[in-house]
Design an enzyme around this catalytic site. Structure first.
Site, mmCIF file in Angstrom:
data_model
loop_
_atom_site.group_PDB
_atom_site.id
_atom_site.type_symbol
_atom_site.label_atom_id
_atom_site.label_comp_id
_atom_site.label_asym_id
_atom_site.label_seq_id
_atom_site.Cartn_x
_atom_site.Cartn_y
_atom_site.Cartn_z
ATOM 1 N N LYS A 22 0.543 -1.429 -0.766
ATOM 2 C CA LYS A 22 0.076 0.272 -0.067
ATOM 3 C C LYS A 22 0.711 1.061 -0.210
ATOM 4 O O LYS A 22 0.891 2.571 -0.616
ATOM 5 C CB LYS A 22 -0.842 -0.008 1.002
ATOM 6 C CG LYS A 22 -2.057 0.871 1.438
ATOM 7 C CD LYS A 22 -2.671 0.249 2.459
ATOM 8 C CE LYS A 22 -3.370 -0.524 2.644
ATOM 9 N NZ LYS A 22 -4.237 -0.966 3.395
ATOM 10 N N ARG A 92 -3.507 3.011 8.601
ATOM 11 C CA ARG A 92 -3.621 1.847 7.794
ATOM 12 C C ARG A 92 -2.567 1.208 7.983
ATOM 13 O O ARG A 92 -1.570 1.497 7.245
ATOM 14 C CB ARG A 92 -4.153 1.827 6.763
ATOM 15 C CG ARG A 92 -5.201 2.432 6.763
ATOM 16 C CD ARG A 92 -5.477 2.519 4.403
ATOM 17 N NE ARG A 92 -6.311 4.161 4.681
ATOM 18 C CZ ARG A 92 -7.199 4.111 4.120
ATOM 19 N NH1 ARG A 92 -8.329 2.565 3.421
ATOM 20 N NH2 ARG A 92 -8.457 5.205 4.358
ATOM 21 N N GLY A 101 -6.754 -10.584 8.200
ATOM 22 C CA GLY A 101 -6.673 -10.568 9.273
ATOM 23 C C GLY A 101 -5.831 -9.817 10.154
ATOM 24 O O GLY A 101 -5.649 -10.069 11.691
ATOM 25 N N MET A 103 -4.829 -6.350 11.721
ATOM 26 C CA MET A 103 -4.806 -4.538 11.844
ATOM 27 C C MET A 103 -5.278 -4.001 10.611
ATOM 28 O O MET A 103 -4.052 -3.964 10.061
ATOM 29 C CB MET A 103 -4.501 -3.802 12.890
ATOM 30 C CG MET A 103 -5.631 -3.000 13.367
ATOM 31 S SD MET A 103 -3.955 -1.233 14.282
ATOM 32 C CE MET A 103 -4.706 0.021 12.272
ATOM 33 N N ARG A 336 -3.823 -1.628 -6.100
ATOM 34 C CA ARG A 336 -3.322 -2.234 -5.988
ATOM 35 C C ARG A 336 -4.079 -3.248 -7.353
ATOM 36 O O ARG A 336 -5.600 -3.008 -7.758
ATOM 37 C CB ARG A 336 -3.246 -2.449 -4.777
ATOM 38 C CG ARG A 336 -4.848 -3.080 -4.370
ATOM 39 C CD ARG A 336 -5.479 -3.922 -3.151
ATOM 40 N NE ARG A 336 -7.006 -4.180 -2.870
ATOM 41 C CZ ARG A 336 -6.975 -4.184 -1.659
ATOM 42 N NH1 ARG A 336 -6.615 -5.031 -0.793
ATOM 43 N NH2 ARG A 336 -8.175 -4.355 -1.738
ATOM 44 N N HIS A 454 -6.151 -46.457 -19.004
ATOM 45 C CA HIS A 454 -7.263 -45.900 -19.875
ATOM 46 C C HIS A 454 -8.311 -45.072 -19.422
ATOM 47 O O HIS A 454 -8.353 -44.285 -21.208
ATOM 48 C CB HIS A 454 -8.170 -47.660 -20.402
ATOM 49 C CG HIS A 454 -8.959 -47.989 -21.064
ATOM 50 N ND1 HIS A 454 -10.411 -47.635 -20.712
ATOM 51 C CD2 HIS A 454 -8.901 -47.789 -22.386
ATOM 52 C CE1 HIS A 454 -11.361 -47.661 -22.063
ATOM 53 N NE2 HIS A 454 -10.248 -48.098 -22.891
ATOM 54 N N ARG A 616 0.122 -45.058 -35.430
ATOM 55 C CA ARG A 616 0.895 -46.341 -34.965
ATOM 56 C C ARG A 616 0.446 -47.385 -35.101
ATOM 57 O O ARG A 616 -0.916 -47.984 -35.053
ATOM 58 C CB ARG A 616 1.252 -46.112 -32.920
ATOM 59 C CG ARG A 616 2.700 -47.325 -32.331
ATOM 60 C CD ARG A 616 2.221 -47.058 -30.764
ATOM 61 N NE ARG A 616 1.030 -47.202 -30.504
ATOM 62 C CZ ARG A 616 0.701 -47.899 -29.363
ATOM 63 N NH1 ARG A 616 1.425 -47.009 -28.312
ATOM 64 N NH2 ARG A 616 -0.443 -47.271 -28.462
ATOM 65 N N SER A 763 10.252 -41.764 -31.113
ATOM 66 C CA SER A 763 9.400 -40.892 -30.299
ATOM 67 C C SER A 763 9.061 -41.726 -29.432
ATOM 68 O O SER A 763 9.066 -42.907 -29.315
ATOM 69 C CB SER A 763 7.674 -41.525 -31.455
ATOM 70 O OG SER A 763 6.959 -40.332 -29.997
ATOM 71 N N GLY A 765 8.111 -43.182 -26.074
ATOM 72 C CA GLY A 765 7.172 -43.118 -25.015
ATOM 73 C C GLY A 765 6.529 -43.483 -23.570
ATOM 74 O O GLY A 765 7.495 -44.759 -22.771
ATOM 75 N N THR A 766 6.783 -42.610 -23.360
ATOM 76 C CA THR A 766 7.646 -42.301 -21.740
ATOM 77 C C THR A 766 6.229 -43.045 -20.903
ATOM 78 O O THR A 766 6.715 -43.017 -19.786
ATOM 79 C CB THR A 766 7.764 -40.982 -21.421
ATOM 80 O OG1 THR A 766 6.306 -40.083 -21.516
ATOM 81 C CG2 THR A 766 8.370 -40.385 -22.320
ATOM 82 N N ASN A 767 5.544 -42.972 -21.422
ATOM 83 C CA ASN A 767 4.617 -43.515 -20.576
ATOM 84 C C ASN A 767 4.989 -45.193 -19.960
ATOM 85 O O ASN A 767 5.065 -45.941 -18.626
ATOM 86 C CB ASN A 767 3.115 -44.291 -20.689
ATOM 87 C CG ASN A 767 1.810 -42.917 -21.028
ATOM 88 O OD1 ASN A 767 2.577 -42.231 -20.459
ATOM 89 N ND2 ASN A 767 1.078 -42.892 -22.402
ATOM 90 N N CYS A 830 5.992 -38.844 -27.177
ATOM 91 C CA CYS A 830 4.556 -38.529 -26.974
ATOM 92 C C CYS A 830 3.569 -39.081 -25.830
ATOM 93 O O CYS A 830 2.851 -39.225 -25.591
ATOM 94 C CB CYS A 830 3.807 -39.276 -27.518
ATOM 95 S SG CYS A 830 4.453 -41.326 -28.216
ATOM 96 N N TYR A 850 9.372 -32.602 -30.796
ATOM 97 C CA TYR A 850 8.147 -31.769 -30.659
ATOM 98 C C TYR A 850 7.886 -32.735 -29.947
ATOM 99 O O TYR A 850 8.257 -34.415 -29.899
ATOM 100 C CB TYR A 850 6.568 -32.273 -31.426
ATOM 101 C CG TYR A 850 7.130 -33.635 -32.893
ATOM 102 C CD1 TYR A 850 6.341 -34.649 -32.024
ATOM 103 C CD2 TYR A 850 7.914 -34.944 -33.067
ATOM 104 C CE1 TYR A 850 5.846 -36.682 -32.001
ATOM 105 C CE2 TYR A 850 8.369 -36.006 -33.803
ATOM 106 C CZ TYR A 850 7.040 -36.516 -33.208
ATOM 107 O OH TYR A 850 6.877 -37.819 -33.578
HETATM 108 C C1 PEP Z 1 3.582 -44.448 -23.632
HETATM 109 O O1 PEP Z 1 3.792 -45.134 -23.915
HETATM 110 O O2 PEP Z 1 3.747 -43.227 -24.001
HETATM 111 C C2 PEP Z 1 2.990 -44.645 -25.310
HETATM 112 C C3 PEP Z 1 2.596 -42.908 -25.791
HETATM 113 O O3 PEP Z 1 1.666 -45.576 -25.635
HETATM 114 P P1 PEP Z 1 0.724 -46.276 -24.424
HETATM 115 O O4 PEP Z 1 0.639 -45.075 -23.827
HETATM 116 O O5 PEP Z 1 0.121 -46.037 -25.897
HETATM 117 O O6 PEP Z 1 1.586 -47.123 -24.499
HETATM 118 MG MG MG Z 2 3.463 -47.645 -24.923
#
Ligand code: PEP
Ligand code: MG
Length: 875
Positions: A22, A92, A101, A103, A336, A454, A616, A763, A765-767, A830, A850
């Site tokens: 302030k 103030r 909270g 004064m 403000r 899923h 894929r 590509s 697939g980090t899952n 991906c 990408y």
């Molecule tokens: C992954 O495994 O990261 C992937 C993109 O493939 P999916 O999730 O279909 O196994």
């Molecule tokens: Mg996969």
């Protein structure tokens, strides 16, 4: 000598640490030449010194306050305690961050039994003067000396009752005099002391009270909840009083420089004629919309409007401004940054950019993920949500908010929907058979599964809000009910689901009013100019692809072809394929499938409109498609014209202890090359036909999943290429295409140099790569991950935020090895973790081309990528 006090004319907005928010803003406005009542600030350092040295104002502080008071006298021509022209001030608090909270305000300080008479004669309004005095007694008693405000208010209520009056403004000067006398009595009764008549004593006590309030319980709690340091202290602002309650040519109000709900340009706020600050908030009288001031006092309205515009440009932010008009003269008491909704935040930033108030870089930098997210999805009404307590929580798998009746199977949900109900699908976990049920649901809740399960992937793809992995939820699908502790969810129980916070509530919560839609196209063009990494969509249905493109995807990075078989009739065809007894039977099914797949791919190419498209080949963990129990085997047998025993035997044969590590991806391609050949042919034929029909230039990117080994990849690539070449020869045409691979198994990372000899692109697939690198099941991990997060072993869920040390190191290695063999190797990611804002810096470090993610995550990912470039995180 330390400097403990600054005149407003001596500070600036950069001094928030020392002068509080302030004080810094009052100084800045003074510097800008705005009509700010004169004043000074006692610093946060003075506060800390006070708190650390026995709660006493030192002589040095007092002397500097006195000097500032004298300067105030010179500037205003008024003096503390003067019987002709008394100086009255407001006091103030103001810390670096606004902190309810503590004064906050004492008005009219400087009044006493003598000066009140001077005020009465100067204003020629005795009623006004005694009203001011009783306000001082009340505020001072309450905020400085800790008396309950209701003790004071009850006297006013009683007096009105005695005289048959309803409103404060019906009380006369004599009434207020009586109240003043009663209030003084309260001081004696409650505190055994007199109200201090000396203005200087009033001032010191008020300053001490503000300093002391830094450590009151409410302020401490607020700081703890908001992560504000206890070491900041608060400043005190002392400012000449201006009176909005001087009669019909005076007033007071609060305005936002733009509409804080929707972001529309133009003043937004309210005011009251003949009122003092707290009357506006107290709700005793109904304030008028600020636009009415344009008629009541056009000159002051225009001046206020110009000042707000000036402040907005100066601060490059929407302002929340308090003003007072005293006998037609406008004063600004405070400015403000204004609080605003997410929708307004986006609109305002875009407008600022278009109006030339902020640069493109500032626009990119200042948009916050939560605002973008909230603007893209429906949300519950914020105020309504605050009043509710959730009974269940899980992973916030897909953002948005929705209300509907609970149903425990896709069929029941679909039937309820057909009856006109809005439904929430509640399952232990979902499978391909639930796809239609998911599609018609408002929201999906599961008790199992993580961010890549899923339910999470499908709901996110469809933009349906979803909460998964709700551990406390026990779903009894056969009994059409679910339990959360002692609470029961029955069929039809109305649930409200917040997919952005992962919380579930009983009953309906009203939705936020939908305001303007975000000007996404404009933002995408800006982000595209800055982001060095492109963003594609994980999508396969035309609807999802169109959504992805509308949300800014530059192409499709992952079309999971097995998702194309989730629909009921397709699922049957797919089951026929995997349950076929012979090559002949398989080929027969494949012929039918090729026709439908080709049509699928044509739709995809048409929706992608010539943008790069990675398709894929089949990667179904087979368990997702197999009949789950005897009853389903019976149904499938009937539908496929096979015997129950045949289906059961085959299903048992195909059943795997660990399907995620089993017969999937390229293993399927090696065992049944004809399946991948069929898909490749369908991809190529579809591309040729769409190229012909739509004049898009199409270069299909065919992606092989789950590669372990270079030889394995080369073997299947050759089979696919043979089929493609034969097909092209047969159709007497040519087409450029690429064949690349997912990298989602640790071994593939180590042998990436070998694989790169045969693959046109990678590509990640980090899952799966996370699942295998950490040895944690992507479907079952939430329990473990939650525990690890609670204990502090993990900082983040590795399925949501890329695990840089482990999975990231594998990716780095694979990229180095792959690019050594093929420096041009195109590389994408991906998996879900790629799109998380916390993964982005690392992705830049990797040098990928990408990322690809669910359509609804695209804007946020693009924004974060652009922000990372602008913030120069790479430097
Ligand atoms: C992954 O495994 O990261 C992937 C993109 O493939 P999916 O999730 O279909 O196994
Ligand atoms: Mg996969």
């Amino acid at each position: 000598m330390n400097r403990w006090v600054y005149l407003f004319s001596e500070g600036s907005k950069e001094q928030r640490d020392l002068l509080g928010g302030k004080g810094a803003n009052l100084a800045e406005m003074t510097k800008l030449g705005l009509p700010v009542p004169t004043g000074f600030t006692v610093t946060t350092e003075a506060c800390l010194y006070y708190l650390n040295h026995g709660d006493q104002l030192t002589d040095e502080v007092k002397n500097q306050v006195m000097t500032a008071v004298e300067q105030l006298s010179v500037k205003t021509g008024k003096k503390f305690g003067d019987l002709n022209n008394p100086l009255l001030v407001s006091v103030r608090s103001g810390s670096k961050f606004s902190m309810p909270g503590m004064m906050d305000t004492v008005l009219n300080l400087g009044l006493n039994d003598q000066t009140v008479a001077a005020l009465a004669s100067n204003s020629q309004n005795e009623r006004f003067a005694y009203d001011c005095y009783r306000r001082l007694l009340q505020m001072f008693g309450n905020v400085v000396l800790g008396l309950d405000n209701s003790i004071f208010e009850s006297r006013i209520t009683a007096l009105k009752k005695e005289n048959g009056l309803s409103f404060d403004n019906e009380l006369t000067a004599d009434h207020w005099k009586q109240i003043v006398s009663e209030y003084k009595g309260i001081y004696r009764e409650e505190l055994q002391r007199e109200f201090p008549q000396d203005p200087i004593e009033q001032l010191y006590l008020a300053i001490e009270a503000v300093f002391g309030s830094w450590n009151n319980a409410r302020a401490k709690t607020y700081r703890r909840l908001h992560g504000i340091s206890d070491d900041l202290g608060t400043a005190v602002n002392i400012q000449e009083m201006v009176f909005g309650n001087f009669g019909e040519t005076s007033g007071t109000g609060v305005v936002f420089s733009r509409n804080p709900s929707l972001g529309d340009p133009g003043l937004f706020g309210e005011y009251l004629i003949n009122a003092q600050g707290e009357d506006v908030v107290a709700g005793v009288r109904t304030p008028k919309p600020i636009q009415v001031l344009a008629e009541d006092m056009p000159e002051q309205f225009n001046q206020l409007k110009a000042i707000c515009e000036n402040l907005e440009t100066h601060y490059q932010d929407m302002q929340d401004v308090e003003f007072t008009i005293e006998r037609e003269k406008l004063f600004i008491l405070q400015t403000r940054s204004g609080k605003r909704t997410s929708k307004a935040a986006l609109r305002i930033l875009l407008d600022f950019f278009n109006e030339g108030i902020i640069s493109e870089e500032a626009l990119v930098n200042r948009i916050e993920g939560k605002d973008l997210e909230a603007a893209l999805h429906p949300n519950f009404d914020e105020a309504a949500l605050k009043r509710r307590v959730s009974f269940l929580s899980g992973l916030a798998a897909s953002p948005g908010a929705a209300t509907g009746a609970a149903y425990f199977s896709a069929d029941a949900a679909t039937e309820a929907k057909a009856r006109g109900e809005r439904v929430v699908l509640v399952r232990e976990e979902t499978s391909p058979e639930d796809i239609e049920g998911i599609a018609i649901s408002e929201a999906v809740i599961t008790s199992r599964g993580g961010m890549t399960s899923h339910a999470a992937v499908v709901a996110r793809g469809m933009g349906i809000c979803s909460v998964v992995g709700c551990e406390r939820l026990t779903v009894m699908e056969n009994e059409n009910k679910a339990m959360v502790g002692d609470e029961m969810i029955e069929e039809g129980t109305v649930l409200s689901v917040d997919g952005s916070s992962g919380k579930v509530y009983f009953g309906e919560i009203p939705m936020e009013e939908v305001g303007h839609t975000v000007a996404l196209d404009e933002l995408h063009a800006i982000w595209d100019r800055h982001a060095a990494i492109k963003v594609r969509a994980n999508a396969e249905t035309p609807k999802d692809i169109e959504t992805g493109m509308a949300l800014g995807a530059v192409g499709i990075g992952l079309a999971r072809t097995e998702h194309m078989f989730f629909e009921k009739t397709r699922l049957l065809q797919f089951r026929r394929l995997i349950l076929a007894d012979s090559l002949a039977e398989r080929l027969e099914v494949l012929k039918e499938l090729k026709t439908v797949q080709k049509q699928d791919f044509k739709y995809m190419y048409e929706a992608a409109k010539g943008r790069p498209t990675t398709i894929r080949l089949l990667d179904p963990p087979l368990h997702e498609f197999l009949p789950k129990n005897a009853e389903e085997c019976r149904e499938v047998a009937k539908e496929l014209g096979k015997t129950f025993n045949e289906v059961k035997r085959k299903t048992d044969n195909l059943a795997e202890v660990n399907p995620m590590l089993g017969f999937r991806g390229l293993r399927l391609g090696v065992a049944y090359p004809e399946i991948y050949q069929m898909q490749a042919e369908a991809i190529i034929e579809a591309a040729c036909e769409v190229r012909e029909e739509q004049a898009f230039s199409i270069q299909p990117e065919i992606m092989i999943p789950f590669t372990i080994d270079a030889g394995e990849f080369a073997h299947v690539r050759q089979a696919i290429e043979e089929a493609i070449q034969k097909n092209l020869r047969h159709n007497q045409t040519t087409l450029d295409y690429q064949i690349g691979t997912m990298i989602e198994i640790p071994r593939a990372c180590f042998v990436a140099d070998q694989i790169a000899q045969y693959a046109d692109f990678f590509s990640f697939g980090t899952n799966d790569l996370t699942q295998m690198a950490l040895g944690l099941s992507r479907d079952d991990s939430p329990r473990i991950v939650t525990q690890y997060l609670d204990v502090g072993i993990f900082e983040d869920d590795p399925f949501q935020v890329l695990d840089k040390a482990g999975v990231g190191a594998l990716m780095k290695l694979a990229i180095e090895r792959g690019r050594k063999v093929n420096p041009q190797l195109k590389i994408g990611v991906c998996g879900e973790a790629a799109a998380h804002p916390k993964s982005i810096d690392f992705l830049y470090e990797l040098g990928i081309d990408y990322i690809s993610c669910s359509p609804f995550r695209i804007p946020q990912a693009k924004m974060t990528l652009a922000k990372a470039t602008v913030e120069n995180v790479l430097s």
